[in-house]
Every structure is written in C-alpha cells, then in structure tokens.
Scaffold this motif. Structure first.
Motif, short mmCIF file in Angstrom:
data_model
loop_
_atom_site.label_atom_id
_atom_site.label_comp_id
_atom_site.label_asym_id
_atom_site.label_seq_id
_atom_site.Cartn_x
_atom_site.Cartn_y
_atom_site.Cartn_z
N ALA A 69 0.82 -1.20 0.00
CA ALA A 69 0.00 0.00 0.00
C ALA A 69 0.86 1.26 0.00
CB ALA A 69 -0.93 0.00 1.22
N ASP A 70 0.35 2.28 -0.68
CA ASP A 70 1.03 3.58 -0.69
C ASP A 70 0.81 4.32 0.63
OD1 ASP A 70 1.73 3.32 -3.50
OD2 ASP A 70 -0.38 3.70 -3.91
N VAL A 71 -0.39 4.13 1.21
CA VAL A 71 -0.79 4.88 2.39
C VAL A 71 -1.53 3.95 3.36
CG1 VAL A 71 -2.12 6.86 3.23
CG2 VAL A 71 -1.07 6.96 0.98
N ILE A 72 -1.37 4.22 4.65
CA ILE A 72 -2.14 3.53 5.69
C ILE A 72 -3.16 4.54 6.21
CG2 ILE A 72 -2.06 2.45 7.97
CD1 ILE A 72 0.91 1.73 7.28
N VAL A 73 -4.45 4.23 6.03
CA VAL A 73 -5.51 5.19 6.33
C VAL A 73 -6.32 4.75 7.54
CG1 VAL A 73 -7.64 6.25 5.46
CG2 VAL A 73 -5.69 5.93 3.93
N ASN A 74 -6.64 5.72 8.41
CA ASN A 74 -7.51 5.46 9.55
C ASN A 74 -8.60 6.53 9.57
OD1 ASN A 74 -7.02 7.59 11.94
ND2 ASN A 74 -5.11 7.28 10.80
N ASN A 75 -9.64 6.31 10.36
CA ASN A 75 -10.73 7.28 10.45
C ASN A 75 -11.04 7.69 11.89
OD1 ASN A 75 -11.94 4.99 11.45
ND2 ASN A 75 -13.43 4.77 9.80
N ALA A 76 -10.07 7.54 12.77
CA ALA A 76 -10.25 7.90 14.19
C ALA A 76 -9.04 8.72 14.64
CB ALA A 76 -10.40 6.65 15.05
N GLY A 77 -9.30 9.95 15.08
CA GLY A 77 -8.21 10.86 15.44
C GLY A 77 -7.25 10.30 16.47
N GLY A 78 -7.78 9.65 17.50
CA GLY A 78 -6.92 9.10 18.55
C GLY A 78 -6.08 7.95 18.05
N CYS A 79 -6.68 7.07 17.27
CA CYS A 79 -5.92 5.95 16.70
C CYS A 79 -4.84 6.47 15.76
CB CYS A 79 -6.85 5.01 15.94
SG CYS A 79 -8.06 4.16 16.96
N GLY A 80 -5.22 7.44 14.93
CA GLY A 80 -4.26 7.97 13.97
C GLY A 80 -3.05 8.59 14.63
N ALA A 81 -3.27 9.28 15.76
CA ALA A 81 -2.14 9.87 16.48
C ALA A 81 -1.22 8.79 17.01
CB ALA A 81 -2.66 10.73 17.63
N SER A 82 -1.80 7.69 17.49
CA SER A 82 -1.00 6.58 17.99
C SER A 82 -0.18 5.95 16.87
CB SER A 82 -1.90 5.53 18.64
OG SER A 82 -1.16 4.42 19.10
N LEU A 83 -0.81 5.72 15.72
CA LEU A 83 -0.11 5.13 14.58
C LEU A 83 1.01 6.05 14.10
CD1 LEU A 83 -3.18 3.89 12.47
CD2 LEU A 83 -1.86 2.59 14.15
N LEU A 84 0.75 7.34 14.12
CA LEU A 84 1.74 8.32 13.68
C LEU A 84 2.96 8.34 14.59
CD1 LEU A 84 2.04 10.56 11.46
CD2 LEU A 84 1.28 12.17 13.21
N GLU A 85 2.78 7.94 15.85
CA GLU A 85 3.86 8.01 16.82
C GLU A 85 4.52 6.66 17.10
OE1 GLU A 85 2.46 10.34 20.23
OE2 GLU A 85 3.40 12.05 19.21
N TYR A 86 4.24 5.67 16.26
CA TYR A 86 4.95 4.39 16.41
C TYR A 86 6.46 4.60 16.29
CZ TYR A 86 0.86 1.25 16.22
OH TYR A 86 -0.30 0.56 16.49
N GLY A 87 6.88 5.53 15.45
CA GLY A 87 8.31 5.80 15.31
C GLY A 87 8.95 6.23 16.61
N HIS A 88 8.21 7.04 17.39
CA HIS A 88 8.71 7.46 18.72
C HIS A 88 8.62 6.30 19.70
CE1 HIS A 88 9.11 9.57 22.53
NE2 HIS A 88 7.96 9.03 22.89
N LEU A 89 7.50 5.58 19.69
CA LEU A 89 7.27 4.51 20.66
C LEU A 89 8.36 3.44 20.59
CD1 LEU A 89 5.21 3.27 22.74
CD2 LEU A 89 4.17 2.10 20.79
#
Length: 443
Positions: free
Chosen positions: A269-289
């Motif tokens: 996939a080119d992009v990983i898409v979500n539709n929940a703001g809280g989930c999306g923030a968590s996914l976005l911060e996997y690099g930090h985690l």
C-alpha cells in the motif's frame, strides 16, 4: 543530558522516569502560555491541573523529591492528554511524551502494585478486550442484539444503569445503532477502486470502530473506493495501543504496535488510512514509541510516515461525487489528537464546506477538548461533564443541528452532551464520514 544527582529511591519506576523524561521537563521555561489552552486548568483552576504544574511535579518525582502515588498520581490521572499545550508552547516541550513516561512510572511503582491501582474497568478493557478483535466484535454483536430486541429501551426506562453508574448510563445512550456483523467488511478483503486507481490504501479498522461503529468503517471504505483508492484490509491487525499508552501500559502498547507494523508493512500500500483521530495519532507516533528498539525502529518510522487520516486522502483525491445536499447548520468539533498531534485541521472543514447547500458555522472553542479522553469520561465523570457542559454552551450559539467529529470517543461524548441538554430532537452528532457518505448517496 543535564541531570541532577541520582535520586535516593532505587525502584525501577523512579529510575525509568529519571532517564526517559527528565531532560524534557527541563525544557519547560514556566512561561504560562499553556495555561489558557488547558481544559483541566480552566475547569479546576489549580496549578497542579495545568501542564506547567504537572511538568514540575514529574521533574520533582524524577529527582526523588515527591512520592509517586501521594503527590503525582492524581494530577497526572486528571490530565485529559489532549496535548493542546504542545500547540501553545513557544519552546516545543513534548508534553505528551512526558505524560506517558509519568503514567508508565506511576503504574510500575511499588506502591501502585501494592494498591492494585489499575481499576477493574481499566484491566478489563486494556488487558482482556481491546487487544483481541474477535472479543471486541463479539461484544459489538451482543450490543447489536441488545438494541434490536428492545432490551435497551427497557433498561433505559428502568433507569437501573443510572443507579449503578451515571457514566455508564450516559455512554449506553450515546452508542450508535450497531450494524449486524454480516455487513462488517472482513480483514483480508480487497476492495477495488471504482474507476481509475489513483492510490493503493491499507485501511486500519481499529477496535472500537470495528466493533461498535463498523458502519462508519464500511462507509469509509466505500468513500475511498469512489475517490479512486484500491483498499486492502490487512489480516492480523489489532488495537493501535493508544489507550494502553495513555494508561501507562507501554509494554503492551509496544507489542500491539509491532503486530500492526508487521501486518501492514506486508502489503504494498502507498498509504495507511484510519478514520479515528486518537488511533491515527498513535499510529503516527509508532516511530517514537519504538525508537529505542533496534529491531523495529526503522520499520516503525516507515509505518508512521505512511499513516494518514481519511480526511487528508479524500481531500487530496477530491472532489467527491456528491449527489445530495445537506439541510441545516453544521459545525465541527476538532479531535484533539487529529489537530494537536497529526496537525490536521483544514481538510475536514474543507470537505464539509464542499457539500452542496451546506451552511457551515465555526464554533467558539472548536479546538478545546470535549473531555472524552479515551476512557476519561468513565473514570472521571464529573470532571468530564463540567468541561463538556461548557462545550455545549458554545455549540448552542452556532444554532447547529449537526455537530461533526472525526473520533469515536468525541462523537459519543458530543451525543452525551446533546442528551444532557435535552436536545436529541433538534441536534445530532455524526462522524465526518457519515455526512460525506450521505451527501454521496451512500448508506
């Protein structure tokens, strides 16, 4: 790092907080710009309920000067974690990372273990439910049956839940009508684009969204396909781990993150898409985690770079093929984590304003937290409702008949606010996807 002398306490919680968050606390210059941005400081009016005050308490705990449970636990637990203070901070203090380091330290401190601090509801949700999609979906199916048989009406009329827990009573009434499991799109499904394929998308279903709001997931996928996306639902995906991180369960959050990375990065996939703001923030911060995990750090960064909110993709590929207009005034409530962490603000608004005939009115305090906060409104009901009631005053001034959100917790919290105002016949709370799908003739 500019560290003080080692703290006297030798327990691992103090040492971990000392090593993980102390340098971040030293970035705070105590200017106070965060104070007017903080919903709990505004509602409680004490320094310990402000970002600046909490940062100072974390600093003192890391130095071994105050007790984790007696002095730090309550102020940290009363934080919504909305991270509006990060947007307001002129020096870029990473408050969210400080907060999660503090929660992990509190949960792992010896006194917490002795007191069994994790409540029953947290243990049930975090350990035994959210990590298991099949269990969550069984609960969703049970709730759907509960609604369909009319038992929900009986429970509400008896007011038995109100007597047991006002928080649960409000939440039960705020639940959307749940679709039958037969309509749920299964993991492993590939949905082709309708027309030219512009983008290959891997869709994150989430736990609450998949079990309690599967209709929004289904409509999300349909919108993506009519926008030109080929959509795959990766198998073996699970909970994003956001609630675990917010409650100090970092080890479990990392385990969930690794499973998701493995599941999604196997697709092309080119992009990983979500539709929940809280989930999306968590996914976005996997690099930090997972930044300190040599085996997973690179994959986590790559995953985060691909993660996008659905509003970004629909706006990028738009315009959508609208077939219907919208009646009444629409207003928008920002998801804190979509706005403050993912930095997505304009796309949901532009999508709403593009609907034929829509009358869009911005609400005062649109960027203020609604006080859902994951399970905050269950654990701290009175504090949550105080903030929500102020939010509803602002919403009434818009004369809106539809309030739109992009997060399941926000959507249900605004529904609770509508119920508390006795306005269920005049106003409704919808997810962005629902209003867009309706305007596109989808159901």
């Amino acid at each position: 790092m500019n560290l003080p002398d080692k703290p006297n306490e030798s327990n691992a919680a103090v040492q971990n907080l000392y090593s993980d968050a102390y340098d971040w606390t030293n970035q705070c210059v105590k200017c106070g710009y965060c104070l007017p941005a903080c919903p709990t400081y505004e509602s409680m009016g004490v320094e310990s309920a402000s970002p600046r005050g909490r940062i100072n308490l974390v600093k003192m705990a890391a130095e071994g000067k105050i007790d984790f449970q007696k002095d730090l636990a309550e102020p940290i637990d009363l934080c919504l974690g909305c991270r509006a203070c990060e947007t307001a901070c002129p020096v870029g203090v990473p408050y969210g990372h400080i907060l999660e380091a503090a929660k992990e330290a509190i949960e792992n401190s010896p006194s917490a273990n002795q007191k069994n601090k994790m409540t029953r509801i947290k243990k049930l949700a975090l350990v035994h439910l959210f990590p298991y999609p099949k269990r969550m979906n069984r609960i969703g199916s049970a709730v759907q049956l509960y609604q369909k048989t009319g038992l929900s009406k009986l429970i509400r009329s008896s007011k038995v839940l109100q007597k047991v827990s006002p928080a649960l009573a409000h939440l039960e009434q705020a639940l959307p009508d749940i679709e039958t499991s037969s309509k749920r799109i299964r993991p492993g499904t590939l949905m082709p684009a309708k027309g030219e394929t512009k983008l290959k998308v891997a869709f994150f279903t989430g736990c609450i969204m998949d079990s309690m709001m599967s209709r929004i997931n289904r409509l999300s996928i349909e919108l993506l396909t009519i926008a030109g996306c080929e959509v795959i639902l990766p198998e073996n995906q699970n909970c994003c781990g956001a609630l675990h991180s917010h409650q100090g369960e970092t080890k479990q959050a990392k385990a969930l993150a690794k499973r998701n990375i493995q599941a999604f990065m196997q697709t092309d996939a080119d992009v990983i898409v979500n539709n929940a703001g809280g989930c999306g923030a968590s996914l976005l911060e996997y690099g930090h985690l997972l930044a300190e995990d040599q085996e997973w750090a690179a994959a986590a960064r790559a995953f985060s770079e691909k993660s996008k909110d659905i509003s970004q993709i629909l706006h990028q590929l738009g315009p959508l093929p609208f077939t219907e207009g919208w009646q009444g005034i629409v207003s928008y409530q920002d998801s804190c984590h979509l706005r403050n962490v993912q930095k997505v603000q304009k796309e949901p608004r532009l999508l709403l304003q593009s609907i034929p005939g829509v009358s869009y009115v911005e609400m005062e305090g649109f960027d203020r937290c609604c006080a859902s906060g994951g399970i905050y409104n269950l654990l701290h009901f009175d504090e949550s409702m105080k903030i929500l009631d102020e939010k509803m005053k602002n919403l009434h001034e818009t004369k809106a008949t539809t309030i739109v959100t992009v997060n399941p917790g926000c959507q249900m919290q605004m529904s609770i606010g509508i119920q508390r105002e006795g306005a269920a016949n005049q106003m409704k709370s919808l997810h962005l996807v629902e209003i867009l799908a309706k305007a596109c003739g989808l159901d």
